[in-house]
Scaffold this motif. Structure first.
Motif, PDB file in Angstrom:
ATOM      1  N   SER A  57      -8.719  27.033   3.692  1.00 42.41           N
ATOM      2  CA  SER A  57      -7.516  26.864   4.528  1.00 42.41           C
ATOM      3  C   SER A  57      -7.822  26.623   6.005  1.00 42.41           C
ATOM      4  O   SER A  57      -6.962  26.149   6.750  1.00 42.41           O
ATOM      5  N   ASP A  58      -9.039  26.933   6.465  1.00 46.33           N
ATOM      6  CA  ASP A  58      -9.376  26.699   7.876  1.00 46.33           C
ATOM      7  C   ASP A  58      -9.857  25.276   8.136  1.00 46.33           C
ATOM      8  O   ASP A  58     -10.023  24.880   9.291  1.00 46.33           O
ATOM      9  N   LEU A  59     -10.094  24.504   7.073  1.00 46.33           N
ATOM     10  CA  LEU A  59     -10.523  23.117   7.266  1.00 46.33           C
ATOM     11  C   LEU A  59      -9.326  22.278   7.694  1.00 46.33           C
ATOM     12  O   LEU A  59      -8.229  22.427   7.141  1.00 46.33           O
ATOM     13  N   PRO A  60      -9.506  21.388   8.675  1.00 43.45           N
ATOM     14  CA  PRO A  60      -8.359  20.665   9.249  1.00 43.45           C
ATOM     15  C   PRO A  60      -7.640  19.770   8.235  1.00 43.45           C
ATOM     16  O   PRO A  60      -8.261  19.279   7.286  1.00 43.45           O
ATOM     17  N   PRO A  61      -6.336  19.550   8.437  1.00 44.07           N
ATOM     18  CA  PRO A  61      -5.602  18.590   7.601  1.00 44.07           C
ATOM     19  C   PRO A  61      -6.223  17.200   7.739  1.00 44.07           C
ATOM     20  O   PRO A  61      -6.749  16.848   8.799  1.00 44.07           O
ATOM     21  N   VAL A  62      -6.158  16.440   6.661  1.00 50.57           N
ATOM     22  CA  VAL A  62      -6.696  15.067   6.652  1.00 50.57           C
ATOM     23  C   VAL A  62      -5.641  14.143   6.072  1.00 50.57           C
ATOM     24  O   VAL A  62      -5.035  14.453   5.044  1.00 50.57           O
ATOM     25  N   SER A  63      -5.418  13.011   6.729  1.00 47.46           N
ATOM     26  CA  SER A  63      -4.502  11.988   6.211  1.00 47.46           C
ATOM     27  C   SER A  63      -5.309  10.868   5.572  1.00 47.46           C
ATOM     28  O   SER A  63      -6.536  10.814   5.698  1.00 47.46           O
ATOM     29  N   GLU A  64      -4.605   9.956   4.901  1.00 48.99           N
ATOM     30  CA  GLU A  64      -5.286   8.797   4.314  1.00 48.99           C
ATOM     31  C   GLU A  64      -6.073   8.040   5.378  1.00 48.99           C
ATOM     32  O   GLU A  64      -5.626   7.904   6.519  1.00 48.99           O
ATOM     33  N   ASN A  65      -7.232   7.548   4.989  1.00 49.09           N
ATOM     34  CA  ASN A  65      -8.098   6.735   5.856  1.00 49.09           C
ATOM     35  C   ASN A  65      -8.513   7.467   7.134  1.00 49.09           C
ATOM     36  O   ASN A  65      -8.680   6.864   8.184  1.00 49.09           O
ATOM     37  N   TYR A 112     -10.268  22.826  14.098  1.00 48.95           N
ATOM     38  CA  TYR A 112      -9.161  23.061  15.029  1.00 48.95           C
ATOM     39  C   TYR A 112      -8.750  24.524  15.071  1.00 48.95           C
ATOM     40  O   TYR A 112      -8.000  24.944  15.940  1.00 48.95           O
ATOM     41  N   THR A 113      -9.230  25.313  14.098  1.00 50.37           N
ATOM     42  CA  THR A 113      -8.867  26.734  14.052  1.00 50.37           C
ATOM     43  C   THR A 113     -10.115  27.571  13.818  1.00 50.37           C
ATOM     44  O   THR A 113     -11.157  27.059  13.407  1.00 50.37           O
ATOM     45  N   GLN A 114      -9.991  28.853  14.058  1.00 53.84           N
ATOM     46  CA  GLN A 114     -11.084  29.790  13.787  1.00 53.84           C
ATOM     47  C   GLN A 114     -11.096  30.147  12.296  1.00 53.84           C
ATOM     48  O   GLN A 114     -10.067  30.044  11.610  1.00 53.84           O
ATOM     49  N   TYR A 174     -15.246  34.976   3.989  1.00 53.62           N
ATOM     50  CA  TYR A 174     -15.818  33.832   3.268  1.00 53.62           C
ATOM     51  C   TYR A 174     -15.916  32.614   4.188  1.00 53.62           C
ATOM     52  O   TYR A 174     -16.948  31.936   4.246  1.00 53.62           O
ATOM     53  N   GLN A 175     -14.856  32.334   4.914  1.00 52.45           N
ATOM     54  CA  GLN A 175     -14.859  31.186   5.827  1.00 52.45           C
ATOM     55  C   GLN A 175     -15.886  31.370   6.935  1.00 52.45           C
ATOM     56  O   GLN A 175     -16.555  30.409   7.336  1.00 52.45           O
ATOM     57  N   LYS A 176     -16.044  32.610   7.433  1.00 51.58           N
ATOM     58  CA  LYS A 176     -17.057  32.877   8.462  1.00 51.58           C
ATOM     59  C   LYS A 176     -18.458  32.605   7.921  1.00 51.58           C
ATOM     60  O   LYS A 176     -19.300  32.014   8.601  1.00 51.58           O
ATOM     61  N   LEU A 177     -18.714  33.038   6.682  1.00 50.83           N
ATOM     62  CA  LEU A 177     -20.018  32.810   6.063  1.00 50.83           C
ATOM     63  C   LEU A 177     -20.280  31.320   5.893  1.00 50.83           C
ATOM     64  O   LEU A 177     -21.373  30.825   6.181  1.00 50.83           O
ATOM     65  N   MET A 178     -19.256  30.587   5.447  1.00 50.91           N
ATOM     66  CA  MET A 178     -19.421  29.158   5.203  1.00 50.91           C
ATOM     67  C   MET A 178     -19.631  28.373   6.502  1.00 50.91           C
ATOM     68  O   MET A 178     -20.348  27.367   6.530  1.00 50.91           O
ATOM     69  N   ARG A 179     -19.024  28.805   7.573  1.00 47.41           N
ATOM     70  CA  ARG A 179     -19.130  28.066   8.835  1.00 47.41           C
ATOM     71  C   ARG A 179     -20.370  28.436   9.635  1.00 47.41           C
ATOM     72  O   ARG A 179     -20.970  27.574  10.281  1.00 47.41           O
ATOM     73  N   PHE A 222     -21.275  25.910  -0.828  1.00 46.40           N
ATOM     74  CA  PHE A 222     -22.220  25.319   0.117  1.00 46.40           C
ATOM     75  C   PHE A 222     -21.711  25.561   1.533  1.00 46.40           C
ATOM     76  O   PHE A 222     -20.552  25.255   1.834  1.00 46.40           O
ATOM     77  N   PRO A 223     -22.558  26.077   2.439  1.00 48.24           N
ATOM     78  CA  PRO A 223     -22.110  26.233   3.829  1.00 48.24           C
ATOM     79  C   PRO A 223     -21.828  24.882   4.478  1.00 48.24           C
ATOM     80  O   PRO A 223     -22.358  23.853   4.045  1.00 48.24           O
ATOM     81  N   ASP A 224     -21.009  24.902   5.508  1.00 51.52           N
ATOM     82  CA  ASP A 224     -20.575  23.640   6.142  1.00 51.52           C
ATOM     83  C   ASP A 224     -21.725  22.887   6.798  1.00 51.52           C
ATOM     84  O   ASP A 224     -21.625  21.684   7.024  1.00 51.52           O
ATOM     85  N   TRP A 225     -22.822  23.579   7.138  1.00 49.30           N
ATOM     86  CA  TRP A 225     -23.958  22.886   7.742  1.00 49.30           C
ATOM     87  C   TRP A 225     -24.875  22.226   6.726  1.00 49.30           C
ATOM     88  O   TRP A 225     -25.804  21.495   7.083  1.00 49.30           O
ATOM     89  N   PHE A 226     -24.621  22.444   5.451  1.00 48.88           N
ATOM     90  CA  PHE A 226     -25.446  21.810   4.409  1.00 48.88           C
ATOM     91  C   PHE A 226     -25.133  20.323   4.369  1.00 48.88           C
ATOM     92  O   PHE A 226     -23.973  19.918   4.319  1.00 48.88           O
ATOM     93  N   GLU A 227     -26.154  19.496   4.383  1.00 47.43           N
ATOM     94  CA  GLU A 227     -25.977  18.046   4.474  1.00 47.43           C
ATOM     95  C   GLU A 227     -26.167  17.369   3.114  1.00 47.43           C
ATOM     96  O   GLU A 227     -27.011  17.786   2.314  1.00 47.43           O
TER      97      GLU A 227
END
Length: 420
Positions: free
Chosen positions: A253-261, A268-270, A275-280, A381-386
């Motif tokens: 839920s902390d990942l920003p909204p995304v529109s088409e294209n 945009y949020t903390q 779980y979200q803290k661990l992932m970020r 997968f954490p957000d820094w994983f590429e």
């Protein structure tokens, strides 16, 4: 950005060979551990080498685990001399990995092909490395897959027939089955138990659901653990977490909204929970968080499917005259074109997570499918994983992986086993 602090060595490292590694979901669990809700480098484990045939997955692996030697080639090309040279004088403690699962999957068309027998290569490398323990992972469908012998024509080619899939209505070529043999899992147990006269393993086999181990996803997988017979140790699987499960909304839920294209590269949020803290972690730049463009029909479907609904619910609206009959869905399974439910864990994340016709992958509140980053989050997968490659390669790397949080628990259990 990734390494927060280091664990110190106490009593030597566990030496690991990583086969069929993909981008490194299972690897992750042995490379990192969790300290104070952060991923930290686990210096108690070292990797002899990793092997992966897919170039994009291998590239992603090298980016995320730069100090592990990656052999990007067909496992069949890894000969005995090369393997022994890489191993050196020190013994190997553990082999991890699971051969490609598509042949065993109960989703879609199951075919007993060359990939279904890649466990033979796993076995071959076991016989060379002779590790104390091995950890073998695959889809639940492996338990029901049997050796399949197909009908051949006079020239030795497989005979095919055209059949219509009852659920999707699509016609497909299927090989004609002559007869079935033993169950694959029984063959694996037998062969791994007695590899040679002086090498064999005591085998444990369990179906584990990752939702029971802190992953916000219902994902059942078979884990086969082998303990070398000369060792007086007994394996037990990690204890199930009987507490409250992490919901889909909790996960993303902390990942920003995304529109088409649109491609979003910043938060945009903390983070709103542990779980979200661990992932970020300390990540600042968001990757793989984008959405493609849909046609009129797909937009209509997505707009009209509510949480927990799918193809059949949409077609009922067509039948009731609420939606024009030109939008009727004529292909796909019952749980395709399905919208996710926010307050429960996600279903299994698949390679088709960005396709509306995939298995329940429409965002719970936004009119689009999951982004690859959301799929990665759900897989833990954490957000820094590429990841590397185009969208198809990226979603395959995510969908095929063992969830890292599950891998961390399995790693801890094996470490305790070998150091206990």
């Amino acid at each position: 950005k990734k390494l927060i602090c280091n664990d110190t060595l106490d009593g030597g490292t566990m030496r690991i060979i990583d086969l069929f590694s993909g981008a490194g979901g299972l690897t992750f669990g042995f490379y990192y551990r969790i300290r104070q809700n952060k991923f930290v480098r686990n210096r108690k484990n070292s990797f002899v080498f990793a092997n992966e045939i897919d170039p994009f997955a291998a590239e992603a692996f090298e980016v995320n685990f730069p100090d592990i030697r990656m052999i990007n080639e067909d496992i069949k090309q890894l000969d005995k001399d090369t393997i022994e040279q890489m191993i050196g004088e020190e013994p190997v403690d553990l082999i991890i990995g699971g051969p490609p699962c598509q042949s065993f999957s109960t989703v879609g068309q199951r075919v007993f092909d060359e990939k279904a027998t890649l466990y033979e290569e796993y076995l071959r490398i076991l016989s060379i490395a002779k590790p104390k323990v091995f950890l073998f992972e695959n889809v639940k469908g492996m338990l029901s897959m049997r050796e399949t012998f197909y009908k051949m024509d006079n020239d030795g080619n497989i005979v095919y027939e055209i059949k219509k899939n009852k659920e999707t209505g699509r016609e497909r070529k299927y090989p004609v089955v002559d007869r079935y043999g033993k169950k694959i899992i029984d063959i694996i147990k037998e062969k791994f138990a007695f590899i040679t006269d002086d090498l064999g393993y005591n085998i444990s086999c369990e179906v584990l659901n990752t939702v029971d181990y802190g992953v916000p996803e219902n994902r059942e997988r078979v884990f086969v653990v082998g303990i070398r017979k000369d060792l007086d140790i007994e394996w037990s699987y990690p204890i199930v977490n009987k507490g409250e499960k992490i919901s889909l909304k909790d996960a993303i839920s902390d990942l920003p909204p995304v529109s088409e294209n649109e491609n979003i590269t910043q938060y945009y949020t903390q983070p709103q929970n542990e779980y979200q803290k661990l992932m970020r972690g300390h990540n600042n730049i968001l990757t793989e968080h984008y959405c493609g463009i849909y046609g009129d029909k797909i937009r209509t479907v997505i707009r009209n499917v509510k949480q927990g609904e799918g193809k059949d619910d949409f077609n009922r609206l067509v039948d009731a005259g609420v939606i024009d009959k030109k939008y009727r869905l004529t292909s796909g399974y019952k749980n395709t074109y399905g919208r996710l439910v926010e307050d429960i864990p996600a279903p299994t994340i698949t390679n088709n997570m960005t396709a509306p016709s995939g298995l329940r992958c429409i965002h719970y509140s936004q009119n689009r499918t999951l982004t690859p980053r959301e799929g990665a989050r759900i897989q833990s997968f954490p957000d820094w994983f590429e990841f590397r490659g185009g969208v198809g390669s990226v979603t395959t790397q995510i969908g095929n992986a063992v969830p890292p949080l599950m891998a961390v628990l399995l790693a801890r259990q094996i470490e305790k086993l070998l150091k206990g």
